[in-house]
Every structure is written in structure tokens, then in C-alpha cells.
Enzyme design. Sequence first.
Site, PDB file in Angstrom:
ATOM      1  N   ASP A  15      22.107  43.287   3.252  1.00 47.96           N
ATOM      2  CA  ASP A  15      22.315  42.490   4.461  1.00 47.96           C
ATOM      3  C   ASP A  15      22.573  41.048   4.050  1.00 47.96           C
ATOM      4  O   ASP A  15      21.652  40.235   3.952  1.00 47.96           O
ATOM      5  CB  ASP A  15      21.089  42.592   5.383  1.00 47.96           C
ATOM      6  N   LYS A  37      23.160  50.528   1.084  1.00 40.49           N
ATOM      7  CA  LYS A  37      23.516  50.656   2.500  1.00 40.49           C
ATOM      8  C   LYS A  37      24.359  49.462   2.929  1.00 40.49           C
ATOM      9  O   LYS A  37      23.956  48.314   2.747  1.00 40.49           O
ATOM     10  CB  LYS A  37      22.259  50.727   3.367  1.00 40.49           C
ATOM     11  N   ASP A  64      26.420  52.488   7.241  1.00 34.77           N
ATOM     12  CA  ASP A  64      25.533  52.518   8.418  1.00 34.77           C
ATOM     13  C   ASP A  64      26.251  51.873   9.608  1.00 34.77           C
ATOM     14  O   ASP A  64      25.957  50.745   9.988  1.00 34.77           O
ATOM     15  CB  ASP A  64      24.250  51.751   8.036  1.00 34.77           C
ATOM     16  N   LEU A  65      27.196  52.614  10.202  1.00 39.64           N
ATOM     17  CA  LEU A  65      27.978  52.047  11.316  1.00 39.64           C
ATOM     18  C   LEU A  65      27.577  52.639  12.663  1.00 39.64           C
ATOM     19  O   LEU A  65      28.097  52.235  13.700  1.00 39.64           O
ATOM     20  CB  LEU A  65      29.485  52.220  11.054  1.00 39.64           C
ATOM     21  N   LYS A  66      26.694  53.621  12.678  1.00 40.35           N
ATOM     22  CA  LYS A  66      26.109  54.167  13.928  1.00 40.35           C
ATOM     23  C   LYS A  66      27.165  54.410  15.004  1.00 40.35           C
ATOM     24  O   LYS A  66      27.117  53.818  16.093  1.00 40.35           O
ATOM     25  CB  LYS A  66      25.023  53.229  14.459  1.00 40.35           C
ATOM     26  N   ASP A  69      30.722  57.309  20.657  1.00 37.34           N
ATOM     27  CA  ASP A  69      31.940  57.236  21.474  1.00 37.34           C
ATOM     28  C   ASP A  69      32.277  58.660  21.903  1.00 37.34           C
ATOM     29  O   ASP A  69      31.472  59.576  21.704  1.00 37.34           O
ATOM     30  CB  ASP A  69      33.072  56.610  20.632  1.00 37.34           C
ATOM     31  N   THR A 123      14.296  51.931  16.683  1.00 39.86           N
ATOM     32  CA  THR A 123      12.875  51.579  16.650  1.00 39.86           C
ATOM     33  C   THR A 123      12.605  50.230  17.317  1.00 39.86           C
ATOM     34  O   THR A 123      11.459  49.865  17.538  1.00 39.86           O
ATOM     35  CB  THR A 123      12.328  51.567  15.209  1.00 39.86           C
ATOM     36  N   ARG A 214      14.823  43.504   1.972  1.00 39.84           N
ATOM     37  CA  ARG A 214      14.346  42.250   1.385  1.00 39.84           C
ATOM     38  C   ARG A 214      13.358  42.369   0.229  1.00 39.84           C
ATOM     39  O   ARG A 214      13.410  41.519  -0.674  1.00 39.84           O
ATOM     40  CB  ARG A 214      13.803  41.352   2.510  1.00 39.84           C
TER      41      ARG A 214
HETATM   42  O1  C5P Z   1      14.790  43.952   4.660  1.00 40.48           O
HETATM   43  P1  C5P Z   1      14.323  45.241   5.244  1.00 40.48           P
HETATM   44  O2  C5P Z   1      13.667  46.164   4.248  1.00 40.48           O
HETATM   45  O3  C5P Z   1      13.482  45.047   6.478  1.00 40.48           O
HETATM   46  O4  C5P Z   1      15.692  45.962   5.709  1.00 40.48           O
HETATM   47  C1  C5P Z   1      15.670  47.188   6.342  1.00 40.48           C
HETATM   48  C2  C5P Z   1      17.048  47.633   6.672  1.00 40.48           C
HETATM   49  O5  C5P Z   1      16.956  48.797   7.510  1.00 40.48           O
HETATM   50  C3  C5P Z   1      17.891  46.649   7.457  1.00 40.48           C
HETATM   51  O6  C5P Z   1      19.267  46.864   7.091  1.00 40.48           O
HETATM   52  C4  C5P Z   1      17.643  47.023   8.886  1.00 40.48           C
HETATM   53  O7  C5P Z   1      18.722  46.694   9.723  1.00 40.48           O
HETATM   54  C5  C5P Z   1      17.513  48.541   8.765  1.00 40.48           C
HETATM   55  N1  C5P Z   1      16.741  49.170   9.836  1.00 40.48           N
HETATM   56  C6  C5P Z   1      15.421  48.844  10.120  1.00 40.48           C
HETATM   57  N2  C5P Z   1      14.759  49.479  11.118  1.00 40.48           N
HETATM   58  C7  C5P Z   1      15.364  50.419  11.803  1.00 40.48           C
HETATM   59  C8  C5P Z   1      16.682  50.760  11.535  1.00 40.48           C
HETATM   60  C9  C5P Z   1      17.342  50.120  10.522  1.00 40.48           C
HETATM   61  O8  C5P Z   1      14.842  47.989   9.494  1.00 40.48           O
HETATM   62  N3  C5P Z   1      14.679  51.027  12.731  1.00 40.48           N
END
Ligand code: C5P
Length: 236
Positions: A15, A37, A64-66, A69, A123, A214
Site C-alpha cells: 500500500d 498484494k 485485490d480489485l474486488k 458488477d 470488516t 505495515r
Molecule cells: O498494514 P496492514 O497489515 O494493516 O494491511 C492490511 C492490508 O489488508 C491492507 O491492504 C488492507 O487494505 C487489507 N485489508 C484489511 N482488512 C480487511 C480487508 C483488507 O486490513 N478487512
Amino acid sequence: MTEQPNTSRIIVALDFPAEAPALELVAGLDPTLCRLKVGKEMFTRLGPGFVSKLAARGFDIFLDLKFHDIPNTVAAACEAAADLGVWMINLHASGGRRMMETARERLERRAERPLLIAVTILTSLGEADIAEVGYSGSPAENVLRLARLSESSGLDGIVCSPLEAGVVRGAVGPEFKLITPGVRPVFASSDDQRRIMTPADALRGGADYLVIGRPITAAADPLRALRLIQEEIAAC
Ligand code: C5P
């Protein structure tokens, strides 16, 4: 490209707001120790060329484009994603059975295809949020119903919270893949993730792959962080 099969269960979430810091991080990672991802932000900014650059470095990519449609549009988008040679793609289960079945059938025609995964309930949504858009019951009940629908529509798995993985695992077949974000290794801070688990607990609870951002991408030494997590989960 590496010749070793990738058995890693860690998917590093890239990200970043630009290509340079992402490529700098990736240069320090090992494609036998993780997958990557790429989500909506980086794909919208940088496009398929960025995905190809990562794949050329030997990494398996979860795009991860979810998608959500009408069936024909989603199936065509899945084919376009498969043309990029990615390892995993996803769509929203709330697009319905016909949308999921059409996407799966279209991918089946290929000699090689990516894994096709569903998002059930985001979530970020609580009970009041899902009630407002017309769903009854708790988020967990809806996750379970949509997980079963995804499985019977021919999908390969779902994305879910590590806290839901155990319940879903008990309701679906052993081959059905559970991908869980919201995981924090013992050594890392929780950032803005609220409902978290350690990688080892998530795997013991039934997860197959862990999306971790992160704790790896913001670490002073990302490869060391990745190795520490591999050690944490080695016994799972
Ligand atoms: O930095 P971190 O470990 O929180 O990143 C988690 C990744 O998973 C991010 O790309 C976030 O958008 C994704 N994600 C999430 N929770 C979800 C779905 C996707 O943290 N329920």
C-alpha cells in the site's frame, strides 16, 4: 524468475502512493518467502505495467480489485486479470451466484488460471451498517452464509477476519482457502487494526494465507521482519 515453488503463506500488502517506494521495498524482499498484494490504489495509479514488473521479479501477485458488477462484466474483468499472469484475484460475493459462477466458468477455459476468491462482508461494516443496506442478522452470520454461497458457486476461497476463520473453516471444505488480513506479529504494533490476531493464531484458527502490510512494509528491515514472521509460524 525463481524455480522454487512458493509455499509461503504470507502475502505482503503493497500500500504505497507511488511506484518508487514500492519497488524499493520489493527489491529487499524474497519471492520464495512471500507473495504480494496489489490493491485498488496502486493498480489505479500505476496500471497493469506495475503488476508485470512485480511478476517479472518472481513474485506471485494477489490482485485485490474486488470486482462487483453484472456477470458478463465481472467475468471479462477476471479474464483481463488472468491475462496479467497473477496468482489470485477477488470479487464481492454479494454480486450473487450467477456472477460468481460465470467468472469461474470463464476462468476454467484457460490452461492456467488464478485462484478466485470472494469478499463476503467488509470488516469495516458493523451490524448497523449492514442492516442499513438491507442485510438482516449479524456480520458473522452473513459472512458464513456468503462463504457457503461462494463455495457452492465454485470459488476457491474467501477473505475473512482471522476472528471468523475458525467458524468458517468448520463450515466449508478443507480445500476452500481462507485469506485473513488484520494479523499482527508478536513484535509489531497494532497500527489502526482493531480486531487482530498473531500470525500463528490465525493459521491455527484455520487461515491458509495471511495478508500483512505495515509490520513488514514499515519495518526498518522488511526482510528481517518477514523472516521473523516465518519463524513465528514455522511450527503451524
Ligand atoms: O498494514 P496492514 O497489515 O494493516 O494491511 C492490511 C492490508 O489488508 C491492507 O491492504 C488492507 O487494505 C487489507 N485489508 C484489511 N482488512 C480487511 C480487508 C483488507 O486490513 N478487512
